[in-house]
Motif scaffolding. Structure first.
Motif, short mmCIF file in Angstrom:
data_model
loop_
_atom_site.label_atom_id
_atom_site.label_comp_id
_atom_site.label_asym_id
_atom_site.label_seq_id
_atom_site.Cartn_x
_atom_site.Cartn_y
_atom_site.Cartn_z
N LEU A 29 57.22 25.71 63.47
CA LEU A 29 56.00 24.63 62.58
C LEU A 29 54.54 24.37 63.88
CD1 LEU A 29 55.17 22.96 60.56
CD2 LEU A 29 56.61 20.99 62.02
N PHE A 30 54.60 24.44 65.02
CA PHE A 30 54.15 24.29 65.80
C PHE A 30 52.45 24.83 66.41
CE2 PHE A 30 56.41 21.22 68.68
CZ PHE A 30 56.39 20.20 67.86
N ILE A 31 53.72 26.46 66.44
CA ILE A 31 52.46 27.15 66.19
C ILE A 31 51.80 27.70 64.81
CG2 ILE A 31 52.26 29.99 65.76
CD1 ILE A 31 54.88 29.44 67.92
N TYR A 32 52.18 27.79 64.08
CA TYR A 32 51.76 27.30 62.40
C TYR A 32 50.57 26.07 62.45
CZ TYR A 32 50.54 26.33 57.58
OH TYR A 32 49.89 26.41 56.30
N LEU A 33 50.79 24.77 62.97
CA LEU A 33 49.54 23.92 63.00
C LEU A 33 48.79 24.47 63.74
CD1 LEU A 33 52.01 20.92 63.01
CD2 LEU A 33 51.05 21.63 60.67
N PHE A 34 49.26 25.01 65.18
CA PHE A 34 47.76 25.51 65.99
C PHE A 34 47.26 26.71 65.79
CE2 PHE A 34 46.26 28.24 69.33
CZ PHE A 34 45.54 27.47 70.20
N LEU A 35 47.42 27.14 64.85
CA LEU A 35 46.90 28.35 63.96
C LEU A 35 45.88 28.03 62.66
CD1 LEU A 35 49.08 31.62 63.40
CD2 LEU A 35 47.05 31.42 64.88
N VAL A 36 46.36 26.88 62.16
CA VAL A 36 45.59 26.55 60.91
C VAL A 36 44.64 25.41 61.44
CG1 VAL A 36 45.48 25.00 59.77
CG2 VAL A 36 47.63 26.39 59.04
N SER A 37 44.33 24.66 62.62
CA SER A 37 43.63 24.44 63.43
C SER A 37 42.36 25.42 63.97
CB SER A 37 44.35 23.30 64.64
OG SER A 37 43.37 22.29 65.64
N SER A 38 43.29 26.03 64.88
CA SER A 38 42.36 27.39 65.16
C SER A 38 41.07 27.50 64.45
CB SER A 38 42.56 28.43 65.68
OG SER A 38 43.58 27.38 67.22
#
Length: 129
Positions: A29-38
């Motif tokens: 989930l954290f990786i997904y949120l970071f990717l969406v934000s990036s």
């Protein structure tokens, strides 16, 4: 000193075994949120370089929808996982109830229970009657 390290290793192994799915799904989930934000940040940088700010407002809507979708999938995964675990604990009790309610006709051990005396393999080898 060695017992302290062994205890730590056993504790970490216990925690990992107990909470492996939660740890992995939370990291995903954290990786997904970071990717969406990036990706959103890169898109805003691209639109700024192109001097086209017409779709930047809509990109924020997509970003927050993607965040909400990721969090919803995370909670849905844990909700379904919790239901599956509760079903596993409830099934053996229901199987025991149905097993006791069956008739003796289907019971393969009924003839053994009716015997007056049970003999072991050693009794057969010794020839005891």
């Amino acid at each position: 000193m060695i017992f302290k390290q062994a205890f730590r290793l056993a504790f970490v192994a216990l925690i990992w075994k107990q909470y492996k799915a939660v740890i992995i799904s939370t990291l995903l989930l954290f990786i997904y949120l970071f990717l969406v934000s990036s990706i959103h940040s890169d898109f805003l940088t691209h639109t700024e370089l192109q001097n086209d700010a017409s779709s930047s407002g809509l990109s924020f809507v997509y970003k927050w929808l993607a965040f909400a979708l990721g969090v919803a999938v995370y909670f849905l995964f844990h909700f379904l996982r919790g239901r599956k675990a509760s079903k596993k604990t409830a099934e053996p009790a229901s199987k025991n109830v149905s097993a006791t309610s069956d008739s003796d006709e289907d019971d393969p051990f009924a003839s053994i229970r009716e015997r007056k005396e049970l003999r072991s393999r050693a009794d057969f080898l010794e020839g005891k009657d």
